[in-house]
Design a protein around this motif. Structure first.
Motif, mmCIF file in Angstrom:
data_model
loop_
_atom_site.group_PDB
_atom_site.id
_atom_site.type_symbol
_atom_site.label_atom_id
_atom_site.label_comp_id
_atom_site.label_asym_id
_atom_site.label_seq_id
_atom_site.Cartn_x
_atom_site.Cartn_y
_atom_site.Cartn_z
ATOM 1 N N ALA A 104 0.863 -1.189 0.000
ATOM 2 C CA ALA A 104 0.000 0.000 0.000
ATOM 3 C C ALA A 104 0.898 1.237 0.000
ATOM 4 N N LYS A 122 0.658 4.367 -0.067
ATOM 5 C CA LYS A 122 0.485 5.572 0.743
ATOM 6 C C LYS A 122 1.202 5.493 2.086
ATOM 7 N N HIS A 155 -12.420 -6.172 -3.522
ATOM 8 C CA HIS A 155 -11.447 -5.583 -2.611
ATOM 9 C C HIS A 155 -12.183 -5.340 -1.306
ATOM 10 N N PHE A 185 -11.525 -4.366 2.589
ATOM 11 C CA PHE A 185 -10.556 -3.887 3.581
ATOM 12 C C PHE A 185 -11.317 -3.557 4.846
ATOM 13 N N SER A 245 -7.354 -1.474 10.007
ATOM 14 C CA SER A 245 -5.929 -1.179 9.990
ATOM 15 C C SER A 245 -5.329 -1.321 11.377
ATOM 16 N N GLU A 275 -2.946 -6.779 1.259
ATOM 17 C CA GLU A 275 -2.291 -5.478 1.020
ATOM 18 C C GLU A 275 -1.813 -4.926 2.348
ATOM 19 N N LEU A 276 -0.531 -4.618 2.400
ATOM 20 C CA LEU A 276 0.055 -4.147 3.653
ATOM 21 C C LEU A 276 0.861 -2.890 3.430
ATOM 22 N N GLY A 277 0.760 -1.997 4.382
ATOM 23 C CA GLY A 277 1.563 -0.786 4.362
ATOM 24 C C GLY A 277 2.516 -0.791 5.537
ATOM 25 N N ARG A 278 1.996 -0.364 6.680
ATOM 26 C CA ARG A 278 2.872 -0.146 7.843
ATOM 27 C C ARG A 278 3.630 -1.391 8.275
ATOM 28 N N TYR A 322 3.625 6.367 7.263
ATOM 29 C CA TYR A 322 2.814 7.506 7.674
ATOM 30 C C TYR A 322 3.670 8.545 8.405
HETATM 31 C C1 LIG Z 1 -4.133 2.591 3.928
HETATM 32 C C2 LIG Z 1 -4.614 1.345 3.357
HETATM 33 C C3 LIG Z 1 -3.866 0.174 3.505
HETATM 34 C C4 LIG Z 1 -2.606 0.107 4.306
HETATM 35 O O1 LIG Z 1 -2.869 0.125 5.670
HETATM 36 P P1 LIG Z 1 -1.726 -0.255 6.697
HETATM 37 O O2 LIG Z 1 -2.347 -0.085 8.016
HETATM 38 O O3 LIG Z 1 -0.596 0.694 6.462
HETATM 39 O O4 LIG Z 1 -1.300 -1.647 6.402
HETATM 40 C C5 LIG Z 1 -4.333 -0.955 2.912
HETATM 41 N N1 LIG Z 1 -5.480 -0.949 2.190
HETATM 42 C C6 LIG Z 1 -6.221 0.155 2.026
HETATM 43 C C7 LIG Z 1 -7.459 0.098 1.248
HETATM 44 C C8 LIG Z 1 -5.827 1.341 2.596
HETATM 45 O O5 LIG Z 1 -6.577 2.429 2.439
#
Ligand SMILES: *Cc1c(COP(=O)(O)O)cnc(C)c1O
Length: 409
Positions: free
Chosen positions: A64, A66, A199, A201, A204, A282-285, A386
């Motif tokens: 992810a 962002k 999708h 989600f 978080s 899907e992973l960000g942090r 972030y």
């Molecule tokens: C922001 C976001 C993520 C990432 O979230 P994390 O907490 O950083 O893993 C994944 N999917 C969607 C749809 C998001 O908006």
């Protein structure tokens, strides 16, 4: 005095001088100035490897963008992951060169026609957030003579919360309410668009492994139900993510191996409708958060009515989350350390405050650290996600910090 969060394992065992990717914090500051974000790519790579080892074979890993869109980082992570998820045409333009269009998906409410146009032209998957958006994308595809790749983002009737999963849907700007999804899927397929799937989600920053396991199972069950009701098998289901990382005192890491084993069981038991479906997380942090350290130098050490303030040259304009002003209800302290006194006995009660003219700019509130003086470097951990791009960097007009990717080659 208040507790500080746990220093990430990769840095926790260090004594004396903090090193990041083999170089000392002072060396990073000497080369790039202060403040600076240093991202240790070795830590990111290790997380990808942990994911691959723990998750069922074939489950795709998406990043992810962002969470941290720093271009050298995205470029380095792109070959290690199966997909990049973006949330604006700006992010899309940035990452297009790093991944084939088929491996990029674009979610987010309020996609303008120009954004839909660039996504359809590029051939990336649009996760549509509403019926109106789906229709605009279809119209743009018709005008361009391109079948748009469309997935439906579902506003699920379940929610991943800090502890435990909540059933029952809420109103949301994100996604199409689950009960409206089957009709929309039929409309998308009938339009001749390239139907890509769902999708979903649900939340978080979850640290509760049981909640994550339950949510994944419920997400898969929901996707199966929606597939049945719409009469079209989804080529892909993005199961969301939500894997959290410890930030605060008392936080414990998730049990990735247990989550992976449970997902394996859940997927093995899936119905025939999803037999040929691909799955992604899907992973960000979780991928990048712990790998980043924000280094900032002490400009002033001052006493005021019995308290000591370490005033640094950074602040919430770069690292808003550490000040407690990015989506937290109760302010708690991120992990911090005096970079050249790692492992030393903390005996100095201080608050670390940033250089902005607002009482909100507090990076560590009434903590006990080893002694620090003017010129010393303070490390604020969990700065890989972030951080800079989620902070009001134009506020007060201080210079932008440097960012460095270390250990990528
Ligand atoms: C922001 C976001 C993520 C990432 O979230 P994390 O907490 O950083 O893993 C994944 N999917 C969607 C749809 C998001 O908006």
């Amino acid at each position: 005095m208040k507790p500080i969060g746990p220093i990430p394992p990769a840095f926790a065992d260090q004594h004396d001088m903090l090193t990041i990717a083999g170089r000392t914090a002072d060396a990073w500051v000497a080369e790039h100035g202060s403040p600076v974000f240093v991202y240790d790519f070795g830590g990111v790579r290790a997380q990808v490897e942990r994911f691959r080892a723990a998750m069922p074979r074939g489950v795709r890993l998406h990043y992810a963008v962002k969470a941290n869109p720093y271009a050298p980082l995205v470029q380095a992570i792109a070959p290690l992951v199966d997909g990049l998820d973006v949330a604006s045409a700006g992010e899309l333009a940035e990452v297009r060169v790093f991944k084939p269009a088929a491996a990029i998906s674009f979610a987010g409410p309020g996609k303008r026609d120009a954004e839909l146009d660039s996504a359809v032209r590029a051939g990336v998957t649009l996760n549509v957030e509403s019926k109106g958006e789906a229709r605009r994308a279809i119209a743009i595809g018709a005008r361009l003579g391109v079948a748009p790749r469309l997935a439906v983002r579902v506003n699920p009737d379940l929610e991943l919360r800090g502890s435990g999963m909540k059933m029952g849907g809420r109103a949301s700007p994100f996604g199409v309410d689950a009960e409206r999804v089957p009709a929309l899927v039929r409309e998308i397929v009938a339009s001749g668009a390239d139907w890509r799937g769902f999708h979903i989600f649900a939340g978080s920053q979850a640290l509760d492994s049981d909640a994550l396991i339950e949510t994944q199972a419920a997400t898969l069950a929901l996707a199966a139900r929606l597939a049945e009701e719409s009469g079209h098998a989804p080529p892909m289901i993005n199961l969301g993510g939500g894997f959290g990382i410890p930030h605060f005192s008392g936080d414990r890491p998730i049990d990735l191996e247990r989550i992976g084993a449970a997902l394996h069981e859940t997927l093995a038991a899936r119905g025939a409708m999803l037999a040929d479906t691909a799955f992604a997380i899907e992973l960000g942090r979780w991928l990048v958060g712990e790998a980043g350290v924000y280094l900032t130098r002490v400009v002033d050490r001052k006493e005021s009515r019995g308290e000591t303030f370490l005033v640094v040259d950074g602040g919430l304009h770069h690292q808003l989350a550490a000040s407690g002003n990015f989506g937290t209800v109760v302010r708690r302290n991120y992990p911090v350390a005096i970079a050249h006194r790692m492992g030393q006995e903390p005996d100095d009660p201080v608050s670390v405050v940033g250089c902005l003219c607002t009482p909100l700019d507090r990076l560590a509130d009434r903590v006990v650290l080893p002694r620090a003086d003017v010129g010393d470097v303070i490390a604020i951990f969990i700065a890989g996600a972030y951080g800079l791009t989620a902070s009001p960097s134009a506020f007060l007009g201080h210079p932008a910090p440097a960012e460095v990717l270390a250990g990528a080659s």
